[in-house]
Design an enzyme around this catalytic site. Structure first.
Site, PDB file in Angstrom:
ATOM      1  N   GLY A   1     105.531  24.768  26.611  1.00 26.55           N
ATOM      2  CA  GLY A   1     104.968  26.107  26.636  1.00 26.55           C
ATOM      3  C   GLY A   1     103.544  26.071  27.171  1.00 26.55           C
ATOM      4  N   CYS A   2     103.045  27.213  27.605  1.00 29.66           N
ATOM      5  CA  CYS A   2     101.700  27.244  28.189  1.00 29.66           C
ATOM      6  C   CYS A   2     100.647  26.870  27.152  1.00 29.66           C
ATOM      7  CB  CYS A   2     101.413  28.607  28.809  1.00 29.66           C
ATOM      8  SG  CYS A   2     101.610  30.016  27.700  1.00 29.66           S
ATOM      9  N   TYR A   3     100.609  27.568  26.023  1.00 28.81           N
ATOM     10  CA  TYR A   3      99.613  27.251  24.998  1.00 28.81           C
ATOM     11  C   TYR A   3      99.787  25.829  24.444  1.00 28.81           C
ATOM     12  CZ  TYR A   3      98.645  32.327  24.794  1.00 28.81           C
ATOM     13  OH  TYR A   3      98.308  33.625  25.080  1.00 28.81           O
TER      14      TYR A   3
ATOM     15  N   THR B   1     100.757  23.216  25.897  1.00 31.37           N
ATOM     16  CA  THR B   1     100.252  22.232  26.857  1.00 31.37           C
ATOM     17  C   THR B   1      98.811  21.864  26.545  1.00 31.37           C
ATOM     18  OG1 THR B   1     101.761  22.917  28.627  1.00 31.37           O
ATOM     19  CG2 THR B   1      99.702  21.852  29.294  1.00 31.37           C
TER      20      THR B   1
ATOM     21  N   PHE C   1      93.239  25.830  31.944  1.00 36.68           N
ATOM     22  CA  PHE C   1      94.302  25.601  32.924  1.00 36.68           C
ATOM     23  C   PHE C   1      94.958  26.934  33.273  1.00 36.68           C
ATOM     24  CE2 PHE C   1      95.835  25.119  28.656  1.00 36.68           C
ATOM     25  CZ  PHE C   1      97.132  25.595  28.610  1.00 36.68           C
TER      26      PHE C   1
END
Length: 311
Positions: free
Chosen positions: A116-118, A120, A287
């Site tokens: 997942g984005c968070y 990461t 990011f």
């Protein structure tokens, strides 16, 4: 020699479109696409998945599980960009920099689940420190993260971009029930003993994440300081192509964190912001939520799989 084939299921969503853009002009594999009338046809999707070498799933969770259920060809390899399989032990977690040997595990895997984005950012900051014993596994972790509105998918993009964003909130904290779906993923892959406190938010800009984790040095072992935390991260990511650990001197000179500074890249920038006098440290990750947090990560994992196919 036959070129490997790659099929993107859900290629008209935010992540799928970004993957298409990143793969534009490539000649080392064949990218398979379906006609618009076939994209929601289960039989046609199943056929495309079973005929490809690598399938990338850019789908809601239920549809991703359905797509995996279509697979009858044991040779098909999958990169799932949804959150459907991120805590499943039979799936390899697709963060190559997470641990020694992880890139090789991804390269050889039949089933890879994109982070997942968070998670990461949170995992990249915390896991090396926890594994090194510098941050205890039972540390009461609190994570705050701000993402561009594209992290909310098509509905959020429409809300902010239709009618020039009229009526859209300039800043929105959400997940107030403390049941965000990324929390179990963060706990599992950082190695935390207890569920972290996770507070996400959207801002009125399209993409980019700033994620921060406050650390109280008084809760760590005696003598552990910001410099040791920085050294641990720096050592862990030595040679990592896409992860940068900002030098301590540069971090001290920073006055703010810009969530958009790495947009359009697959980069991940980590910082250790220390105040020795107050015995406090702020860990930060910056990011692109559509880059290292989604499509960039999928393409990075695809590269590892393609290299394995060629060897």
């Amino acid at each position: 020699m036959r070129l490997p084939t790659v099929f993107i299921d859900g290629d008209q969503g935010t992540t799928g479109l970004q993957i298409h853009e990143r793969l534009r002009g490539r000649t080392d594999f064949e990218l398979v696409t379906l006609a618009p009338a076939e994209r929601k046809d289960p039989q046609r999707r199943a056929q495309a998945i079973n005929e490809c070498d690598i399938a990338i799933l850019c789908l809601p969770d239920a549809a991703a599980r359905e797509a995996v259920g279509f697979i009858r060809n044991p040779g098909v390899r999958v990169i799932d960009a949804s959150s459907a399989h991120r805590t499943q032990p039979e799936w390899v977690y697709g963060l190559p920099e997470m641990a020694e040997g992880q890139a090789q595990r991804i390269a050889e895997a039949r089933r890879v689940t994109n982070p997942g984005c968070y998670p990461t950012g949170a995992i990249a900051l915390l896991r090396p420190l926890i594994e090194a014993g510098l941050v205890p596994r039972d540390y009461p972790v609190a994570i705050h993260a701000l993402s561009g509105y594209s992290g909310g998918g098509r509905a959020a993009v429409d809300e902010y971009e239709s009618n020039d964003g009229a009526g859209a909130a300039p800043f929105k904290v959400y997940g107030l029930a403390l049941e965000h779906k990324h929390t179990p993923e963060i706990q599992l892959h950082t190695g935390l003993a207890h569920r972290p406190f996770f507070v996400p938010a959207y801002g009125a800009y399209r993409q980019g994440i700033v994620l921060t984790v406050p650390i109280e040095l008084r809760l760590l072992a005696p003598g552990v300081d910001g410099e040791q935390l920085h050294t641990c991260l720096e050592r862990h990511y030595t040679g990592a192509r896409y992860v940068e650990v900002m030098p301590l001197a540069d971090a001290r000179a920073m006055t703010h964190l810009d969530p958009q500074v790495l947009n359009g890249t697959n980069g991940l920038r980590l910082s250790v912001l220390a105040n020795a006098e107050r015995a406090q440290v702020l860990l930060s990750a910056v990011f692109d939520n559509l880059g290292k947090g989604a499509s960039g990560a999928a393409v990075q994992n695809l590269e590892l799989m393609l290299a394995a196919l060629k060897s």
